[in-house]
Every structure is written in C-alpha cells, then in structure tokens.
Design an enzyme around this catalytic site. Structure first.
Site, PDB file in Angstrom:
ATOM      1  N   CYS A 116       0.813  -1.225   0.000  1.00 34.78           N
ATOM      2  CA  CYS A 116       0.000   0.000   0.000  1.00 34.78           C
ATOM      3  C   CYS A 116       0.847   1.277   0.000  1.00 34.78           C
ATOM      4  O   CYS A 116       0.357   2.350  -0.327  1.00 34.78           O
ATOM      5  CB  CYS A 116      -0.957  -0.015   1.183  1.00 34.78           C
ATOM      6  SG  CYS A 116      -2.077  -1.426   1.094  1.00 34.78           S
ATOM      7  N   HIS A 256      -3.682   6.835   2.264  1.00 34.90           N
ATOM      8  CA  HIS A 256      -4.037   5.522   1.735  1.00 34.90           C
ATOM      9  C   HIS A 256      -5.424   5.160   2.268  1.00 34.90           C
ATOM     10  O   HIS A 256      -5.741   5.425   3.419  1.00 34.90           O
ATOM     11  CB  HIS A 256      -2.998   4.505   2.201  1.00 34.90           C
ATOM     12  CG  HIS A 256      -3.379   3.099   1.907  1.00 34.90           C
ATOM     13  ND1 HIS A 256      -3.734   2.691   0.638  1.00 34.90           N
ATOM     14  CD2 HIS A 256      -3.499   2.006   2.710  1.00 34.90           C
ATOM     15  CE1 HIS A 256      -4.028   1.407   0.682  1.00 34.90           C
ATOM     16  NE2 HIS A 256      -3.908   0.969   1.920  1.00 34.90           N
ATOM     17  N   ASN A 286     -10.140  -0.553  -0.859  1.00 31.16           N
ATOM     18  CA  ASN A 286      -8.686  -0.426  -0.792  1.00 31.16           C
ATOM     19  C   ASN A 286      -8.074  -0.986  -2.085  1.00 31.16           C
ATOM     20  O   ASN A 286      -8.045  -2.202  -2.276  1.00 31.16           O
ATOM     21  CB  ASN A 286      -8.176  -1.195   0.436  1.00 31.16           C
ATOM     22  CG  ASN A 286      -6.667  -1.128   0.595  1.00 31.16           C
ATOM     23  OD1 ASN A 286      -5.957  -0.617  -0.277  1.00 31.16           O
ATOM     24  ND2 ASN A 286      -6.168  -1.643   1.700  1.00 31.16           N
TER      25      ASN A 286
HETATM   26  O1  UT7 Z   1      -3.796  -1.327   3.415  1.00 27.59           O
HETATM   27  C1  UT7 Z   1      -3.295  -1.981   4.516  1.00 27.59           C
HETATM   28  C2  UT7 Z   1      -4.046  -3.223   4.587  1.00 27.59           C
HETATM   29  N1  UT7 Z   1      -5.044  -3.431   5.504  1.00 27.59           N
HETATM   30  C3  UT7 Z   1      -5.528  -2.636   6.465  1.00 27.59           C
HETATM   31  O2  UT7 Z   1      -5.141  -1.555   6.702  1.00 27.59           O
HETATM   32  C4  UT7 Z   1      -6.633  -3.257   7.278  1.00 27.59           C
HETATM   33  C5  UT7 Z   1      -6.519  -2.914   8.725  1.00 27.59           C
HETATM   34  N2  UT7 Z   1      -7.538  -3.536   9.512  1.00 27.59           N
HETATM   35  C6  UT7 Z   1      -8.869  -3.223   9.444  1.00 27.59           C
HETATM   36  O3  UT7 Z   1      -9.271  -2.408   8.643  1.00 27.59           O
HETATM   37  C7  UT7 Z   1      -9.792  -3.874  10.419  1.00 27.59           C
HETATM   38  O4  UT7 Z   1      -9.042  -4.568  11.389  1.00 27.59           O
HETATM   39  C8  UT7 Z   1     -10.814  -4.827   9.758  1.00 27.59           C
HETATM   40  C9  UT7 Z   1     -11.804  -4.041   8.937  1.00 27.59           C
HETATM   41  C10 UT7 Z   1     -10.090  -5.843   8.898  1.00 27.59           C
HETATM   42  C11 UT7 Z   1     -11.590  -5.581  10.843  1.00 27.59           C
HETATM   43  O5  UT7 Z   1     -12.233  -4.662  11.697  1.00 27.59           O
HETATM   44  P1  UT7 Z   1     -12.194  -4.845  13.264  1.00 27.59           P
HETATM   45  O6  UT7 Z   1     -12.992  -3.774  13.852  1.00 27.59           O
HETATM   46  O7  UT7 Z   1     -10.740  -4.957  13.657  1.00 27.59           O
HETATM   47  O8  UT7 Z   1     -12.965  -6.200  13.440  1.00 27.59           O
HETATM   48  P2  UT7 Z   1     -12.439  -7.567  14.059  1.00 27.59           P
HETATM   49  O9  UT7 Z   1     -11.477  -8.223  13.150  1.00 27.59           O
HETATM   50  O10 UT7 Z   1     -12.041  -7.334  15.488  1.00 27.59           O
HETATM   51  O11 UT7 Z   1     -13.781  -8.402  14.068  1.00 27.59           O
HETATM   52  C12 UT7 Z   1     -14.919  -8.017  14.842  1.00 27.59           C
HETATM   53  C13 UT7 Z   1     -16.039  -8.991  14.532  1.00 27.59           C
HETATM   54  C14 UT7 Z   1     -15.611 -10.455  14.588  1.00 27.59           C
HETATM   55  O12 UT7 Z   1     -16.665 -11.201  15.120  1.00 27.59           O
HETATM   56  P3  UT7 Z   1     -16.642 -11.673  16.658  1.00 27.59           P
HETATM   57  O13 UT7 Z   1     -15.395 -12.494  16.799  1.00 27.59           O
HETATM   58  O14 UT7 Z   1     -16.605 -10.396  17.459  1.00 27.59           O
HETATM   59  O15 UT7 Z   1     -17.906 -12.437  16.765  1.00 27.59           O
HETATM   60  C15 UT7 Z   1     -15.436 -10.794  13.120  1.00 27.59           C
HETATM   61  O16 UT7 Z   1     -15.637 -12.173  12.875  1.00 27.59           O
HETATM   62  O17 UT7 Z   1     -16.523  -8.754  13.202  1.00 27.59           O
HETATM   63  C16 UT7 Z   1     -16.529  -9.983  12.487  1.00 27.59           C
HETATM   64  N3  UT7 Z   1     -16.291  -9.699  11.086  1.00 27.59           N
HETATM   65  C17 UT7 Z   1     -17.273  -9.471  10.205  1.00 27.59           C
HETATM   66  N4  UT7 Z   1     -18.603  -9.437  10.338  1.00 27.59           N
HETATM   67  C18 UT7 Z   1     -19.336  -9.182   9.259  1.00 27.59           C
HETATM   68  C19 UT7 Z   1     -15.096  -9.606  10.428  1.00 27.59           C
HETATM   69  N5  UT7 Z   1     -15.303  -9.318   9.136  1.00 27.59           N
HETATM   70  C20 UT7 Z   1     -16.641  -9.231   8.977  1.00 27.59           C
HETATM   71  C21 UT7 Z   1     -17.460  -8.957   7.869  1.00 27.59           C
HETATM   72  N6  UT7 Z   1     -18.790  -8.929   8.056  1.00 27.59           N
HETATM   73  N7  UT7 Z   1     -16.961  -8.700   6.640  1.00 27.59           N
END
Ligand code: UT7
Length: 331
Positions: A116, A256, A286
């Site tokens: 990125c 980004h 992204n």
């Molecule tokens: O360009 C550089 C590359 N990447 C990034 O910069 C990404 C950086 N990270 C992020 O943007 C975030 O960490 C994410 C968007 C990937 C995830 O968001 P989060 O607030 O950190 O969520 P989480 O991973 O802590 O998950 C929270 C909950 C989980 O469920 P439980 O365990 O609380 O029941 C996940 O299973 O949300 C669930 N979850 C979803 N639910 C519905 C994860 N993805 C999804 C989804 N739809 N697509």
C-alpha cells in the site's frame, strides 16, 4: 534534514474497471452485511476486474488517460515505474507491458513492490531521476487487481479491497512547487500480519499450495490497523515538523484508503479537520497501490487542489512499509 527534490507532478489520471461489486453483492457471497462493512470500514462498493483483465491493463488505461490529459506524446516518456503487489505474472515487469502498449519507445522501466506504500515509494524513486536532471518525463503508476488474490469466502479480507490504477506525470520543477520531502521506512517484523504466502520461490504453486489456500491475502486486521494509525500519524508529524510546518498549513491530506476508521484516527492525532482529508474509500475500497493517485485524481476533479497548496500523501502497507510525501501542488 529535508530531501527536497526538484520534481513536480504535472498531471494525474486514473482508471477503474467498469464492474462494480456492492456490499449487497457481497452479502450474497459470504456471511457479511452492508451495515457491518460500512460502519467498520466506510466502504459501500468497489470496482473489480472481469476475468482476463489484469493489473497491467488497468495501468495502461490510466497511463493512456494521463498522456491525453497532459498532451504528452508517449515517445517523450523517459522512465516508467509501476507499483503493485498483483503483477500480471512473476516476470516480465508490468512496466514493460505498459511501455509497449502505450508506445513509450525510449522509456526504460521497472516494477516496485511496497504494497500500500508502493505509490509513495515509486513517486519518490521517479522524482530522484527528474531531480538529478537525467530524466525529463517520468510516468509513475500505482495499479492493483486485488480481487484476483482474494478469498471470497474470507469475510475478514474480501470486503476490504477493490481494483484500480492511478498514474502521475513527473517533470522538473523550480523552487516554488513540487515534492518538498519524503519519509519512508520499513518494519519487517510486521511481515507476518499481511502477506500472500504462495506462488513465490518459497512456496511455488502446487496442488498443495492451492489446497492450503496459500494464493490469497492473509491478514491479521487488528494488528495492521493499530500499526497503520500510529505510524501514519508519527511519520506525518515528523515530515511536517522537519520542514517547519504544522498541520494548520496543510491544504489536503491524501491518505491511503484502507479503512475510514484508520483515516479518521490518524487525522485526529494530527489535528486535521475532515474537509482537509481526501476520502473515496466508499466508492473504491482499498485498491492498494492505486489509492493515493486515485485520491489525487478525484481531488483535482473536485477542485480541491490549487497551485501552491501544501499536500501530504501518507500510507502504511504490508511489510510493514510506511511512505509519506510532502509536496506543493504544482498546477
Ligand atoms: O492497506 C493496509 C491493509 N489493511 C488494512 O489496513 C486493514 C486494517 N484492519 C482493518 O481495517 C480492520 O481490522 C478490519 C476491517 C479488517 C476488521 O475490523 P475490526 O474492527 O478490527 O474487526 P475484528 O477483526 O475485530 O472483528 C470483529 C467482529 C468479529 O466477530 P466476533 O469475533 O466479534 O464475533 C469478526 O468475525 O466482526 C466480524 N467480522 C465481520 N462481520 C461481518 C469480520 N469481518 C466481517 C465482515 N462482516 N466482513
């Protein structure tokens, strides 16, 4: 110490493949929902390639559009630098494919891999050649077709990314406008949190690597999230300070686009208001190396950039890589 380099951006263009994948479409493919995606990431839809379209095709379209917009003859281009993590194939480099397709007869070129942060790195590399006086016109492209390396059964990654490319033209500048400084770094300890394990020389493609799902993006999102917020804010503050500016002096930040919450948390740390921050993640998701040039393109089209404006480009990506570029807009 500042790294002033006598190069400026004299044109910007972009290209998104026509097919749009909405959150509603994803709801039908994986256990997710529009509300979660919008509230946790800010994304509403993203563009994706059709089968047979690759990153180099997106890069070529962006380059052609840029040449047209700037009235540049392809034969005038001296160097092509393409940033990407989704090249069409291991080799040849996409820069060669683009060179041939646009007819940049005298250009040399290469690809650069910094995820990125790729566009920020490529911009800095290209600018060195202009600043040195050895190259007059340099084409810098960020292009990724992330949909080709996503697992559409993994809701934690497949909703985040889209496909797209952006391109800028770099030319020599005087004292007033252009690239003022850059700050890039790498923290290799973060490599384990965002990567694609298969397909390279460590794990060449086999039935086993396919069965083990090794040819797709693997990410520990919360680790990347925390690092991105902290490092983007730190590097941005450092860049401003060493050039004698404060965040008040900034006219536009083009970050980004990985997650709207990352962008908002970074700008809060920096003390920058919403209206000074370019956001288009809602439309494109992204696009990895594509986000910053597409952000610049949209900012220009929306009339948000004027000659002399102080602009900050800021990215964090897999590696970890961090890239920040400070410039005065040149047109
Ligand atoms: O360009 C550089 C590359 N990447 C990034 O910069 C990404 C950086 N990270 C992020 O943007 C975030 O960490 C994410 C968007 C990937 C995830 O968001 P989060 O607030 O950190 O969520 P989480 O991973 O802590 O998950 C929270 C909950 C989980 O469920 P439980 O365990 O609380 O029941 C996940 O299973 O949300 C669930 N979850 C979803 N639910 C519905 C994860 N993805 C999804 C989804 N739809 N697509």
């Amino acid at each position: 110490m500042s790294h002033r380099i006598a190069a400026k951006i004299t044109g910007v263009a972009g290209y998104l493949p026509p097919k749009v994948l909405t959150n509603a479409d994803l709801e039908k493919m994986v256990d997710t929902n529009d509300e979660w995606i919008r509230s946790r990431t800010g994304i509403r839809e993203r563009h994706v390639v059709e089968k047979g379209t690759a990153s180099s095709h997106l890069a070529t379209e962006a380059a052609k559009c840029l040449l047209k917009k700037t009235g540049t003859d392809a034969a005038e281009i001296d160097l092509i630098v393409v940033a990407s993590v989704t090249p069409d194939m291991m080799f040849p480099a996409m820069a060669c494919l683009v060179q041939e397709r646009i007819g940049a007869k005298k250009a040399w070129g290469f690809d650069l891999s910094a995820a990125c942060s790729g566009f920020a790195y490529a911009l800095t590399v290209g600018a060195q050649f202009v600043g040195a006086g050895t190259h007059k016109k340099v084409l810098v492209i960020g292009s990724d077709a992330m949909s080709t390396i996503l697992d559409y059964k993994d809701r934690a990654t497949c909703v985040l990314f889209g496909d797209g490319a952006g391109a800028v033209l770099l030319e020599a500048s005087g004292e007033e406008t252009g690239i003022l400084d850059f700050a890039h770094d790498v923290d290799g300890s973060g490599g384990q949190f965002l990567y694609m394990p298969g397909g390279g020389s460590l794990h060449p493609p086999t039935h086993e690597t396919v069965d083990k799902n090794m040819h797709v993006v693997h990410q520990e999102g919360s680790q990347v999230f925390k690092y991105a917020v902290r490092r983007m804010a730190e590097v941005a503050a450092h860049l401003l300070e060493r050039n004698g500016f404060t965040s008040e002096d900034l006219k536009l930040v083009v970050p980004h686009q990985a997650n709207l919450r990352i962008i908002r948390a970074m700008q809060e740390r920096l003390g920058v208001a919403d209206e000074k921050v370019m956001v288009n993640i809602d439309k494109y998701g992204n696009t990895t190396a594509g986000t910053i040039p597409l952000g610049l393109r949209d900012a220009v089209e929306q009339g948000r950039l004027r000659k002399g404006d102080l602009v900050l480009l800021m990215a964090v990506g897999a590696g970890y890589t961090t890239g920040g570029v400070l410039l005065r807009w040149a047109y």
